[in-house]
Enzyme design. Sequence first.
Site: not given
Length: 504
Positions: A151, A219
């Site tokens: 995030e 990611d």
Amino acid sequence: MPLRALRHSHSLLPSKRSGRRLLAYLLAGLLATAPATASTEQYGFDLPDIGTAAAGTLTIAQEKEFGDAYMRMLRASKPIISDPLLSEYVNALGHRLVANANDVRTPFQFILIDNQAINAFAFFGGYVAMHSGLFLHANTESELASVMAHEIAHVTQRHLARSMEDQAKKSPLTVAALVGSLMLAIAAPEAGIAAAHAATAGTIQSRINYTRRNEEEADRIGIDTLARADFDVSAMPRFFTRLADEYRYASKMPEYFSTHPLPESRITDSRARARQYPQKRVPLSPDYQLARARIVARYSGIAAESAMDWFERKLKKASPAEKQSLNYGVALLHIDARRFDEARTLLTPLIQAQPNNRFFIDAMTDLDIGEKHFDKALSRLNDALANQPDNRVLLLNRAYTYVKAQRGQEAIPALERYTHQYPDDSNGWFLLQQAYESTGTHRDGELAAQGERYALRGQWSKAIRNYTQASQLVELGSLAQARYDARLDQLRHQQARFNALKDR
């Protein structure tokens, strides 16, 4: 300190419909600030700095402004966990990751939402929100950190602003249909997806593809941040794999999958990237285990009997290092059920072994207050504050103890300092409101403190009403009236800026 009592009253909240309408206006304002044309740069998977492409859509200052507005709306529409211990933990963990991230352009704030669904999301201004349900599925601190690092990457790479830029390439009608529900889709996927059905199927598919590129980038950058912060990088693919296996045949997928598409290729890629880093054994995090136990005991959304069963099953196969957090969780359940003798039996050896552990100090404070041993609680808290004079958990616990002991007058000076230093912490304003109320002689201060709580939720008219009443109660021409009137001017200015967002 049982912060469940400090959550906002539903009577203070706007209707869900009005909140969503304001959210749509807010995003429509965002669209209005975007240029009519945008860069056609293609975002390659391995480019080192592709987050700056959003500069043509929103400035960092605008992102902060929209982030503050959305945070106020979030406080009014979601059950934010205002637990000082958990806030301290998630922010310490989050800032450890931020300190090891690249391209950080804004301050970060990490919040917890009381929801057992698996979900996390980031939005403008460096805000990262996580559902409490993540603690039930993340077995280690590294697994939770992997979600947070992902995030954080969404924020540092400005994915939301880049999505705005991407949408600006579409026709105005299609953009309006999608952008009007964009922020809502992040925090409440089902509602956002329903709103998106008004758009064309082709545009929806292109948005999904764009989101997947963002997910892959988050990611990749998140794994690098994990490595820099000395976490287990394999935690990310391990967490993904377990979620995918657990819900492979589920009829209803978690909200997390709605906003974070998880195809097999993404799991495979994260696993391959994790292997590129040195593997390390990360020791068990006592703080994570204690925070997780606190979530299970008080914010899991399950009945106390089921939570007790969870702890008892874990205790049967727990290592000595894990048992202290599990016993702590059981003690919280005993306190909440007013089984004080059972709680004291479990907590006494824990706090004797670790007298400065704030999780244990907080629990013992709850226990002492439950038994009306207020002086005992205050003595322990004052001793702890002698070593940690500025710790927010301890300061709030002491103020809470004074209020419960009907000694609000003694809490007021410390809470006035606290709210001045941390004006965005609703806990301080709630306790200050209660402290003023307990004296029976400070109605103006009570109204002002409640007004600040309204302002934190973007309920400007109510905040202005409270400060107007407070100003009318004090002596004409006094310093107090001057202070209230000055704050009224500030609130009206904030209200105008807030309303301007939806009128752009």
